[in-house]
Enzyme design. Structure first.
Site, short mmCIF file in Angstrom:
data_model
loop_
_atom_site.label_atom_id
_atom_site.label_comp_id
_atom_site.label_asym_id
_atom_site.label_seq_id
_atom_site.Cartn_x
_atom_site.Cartn_y
_atom_site.Cartn_z
N GLU A 122 -2.79 -1.83 -3.21
CA GLU A 122 -3.89 -0.84 -2.74
C GLU A 122 -3.57 0.26 -2.38
OE1 GLU A 122 -4.82 -3.48 0.77
OE2 GLU A 122 -3.89 -2.23 2.20
N HIS A 125 -8.38 -5.77 7.57
CA HIS A 125 -8.21 -4.84 8.48
C HIS A 125 -8.58 -5.39 9.93
CE1 HIS A 125 -7.29 -0.79 9.59
NE2 HIS A 125 -8.05 -0.86 10.63
N HIS A 139 0.95 -1.37 -0.09
CA HIS A 139 0.01 -0.01 -0.14
C HIS A 139 0.99 1.23 0.02
CE1 HIS A 139 -3.87 2.02 1.50
NE2 HIS A 139 -3.07 2.82 0.93
#
Length: 239
Positions: free
Chosen positions: A70, A190, A43
């Site tokens: 991401e 998450h 990310h």
């Protein structure tokens, strides 16, 4: 079995705290695959406080499973994804100063933008995923974008797991059911960890992939990376 994609951002955070190349992020990515991960997630953020854009270019040719990039679709991010052509791109609504991803897209409000992005990435042969909450109307809107998958933001599940795990999983089961009916693939991520992961995938066996970074890298400080990845894979088998 649900695939495990290891997010290696925290490894880069440790490296960046001292400069140099210890730990070696590219080698860690390869080792994660060697130890049983079915994918690697990165990310990159605008300030490059953990994964750097140069890291992504270095890692891509080394990955033998799947690379998932991401991030928020800034112009720089879009150019990176188009150039790298990862197996998957996951679009998140984080602003540049966000500490971590903490919410999903309001798809209806960003529908035209997401449609355009997804058309672009799919034209390059990249699987697409939208980071999203469990609101059913929002998931219905997500299907209109043409995305291949959605990634459920599991922060609320993790936060409420120890309080009442049966109640915590309900909106995610409902969201997964609707996603399946709409023909959407399902990812999740998450705050998933060794305590709550097995419950999640046992209740939602349609989960294609989980992306786990902070908890897994933290656990590796105690158990070692190879054993930790094995432990997470064991959780994914308990369905």
């Amino acid at each position: 079995m649900t695939k495990l994609s290891v997010n290696i951002n925290k490894v880069a955070t440790i490296r960046n705290s001292r400069g140099g190349n210890i730990p070696d992020v590219a080698k860690i990515a390869q080792d994660c695959e060697l130890f049983g991960a079915q994918g690697i997630t990165v990310h990159p953020r605008p300030d490059e406080r953990h994964i750097k854009y140069s890291d992504v270019y270095e890692i891509k040719p080394l990955i033998k499973t799947e690379l998932n990039i991401e991030g928020y679709p800034s112009q720089k991010f879009i150019e990176l994804v188009v150039n790298i052509k990862p197996a998957q791109v996951t679009l998140v609504p984080d602003m540049p100063d966000a500490l971590t991803s903490n919410r999903g897209w309001d798809v209806e409000a960003n529908l035209d933008k997401l449609i355009g992005l997804i058309e672009l990435f799919k034209s390059k042969g990249i699987r697409t995923s939208i980071f999203i909450g469990t609101d059913l109307k929002n998931i219905t809107c997500a299907a209109k974008t043409g995305t291949d998958r959605i990634e459920l933001y599991t922060g609320p599940y993790a936060e409420n797991y120890d309080k009442d795990r049966k109640k915590a999983i309900v909106p995610f089961v409902e969201a997964a059911k609707l996603a399946g009916e709409l023909g959407l693939g399902l990812n999740a991520g998450h705050d998933l960890n060794l305590r709550n992961l097995a419950c999640f995938v046992s209740q939602i066996p349609s989960t294609d992939e989980v992306s786990i970074g902070h908890a897994l890298i933290s656990d590796a400080l105690y158990y070692g990376l190879e054993k930790t990845i094995s432990m997470y894979n064991e959780c994914l088998k308990q369905i």
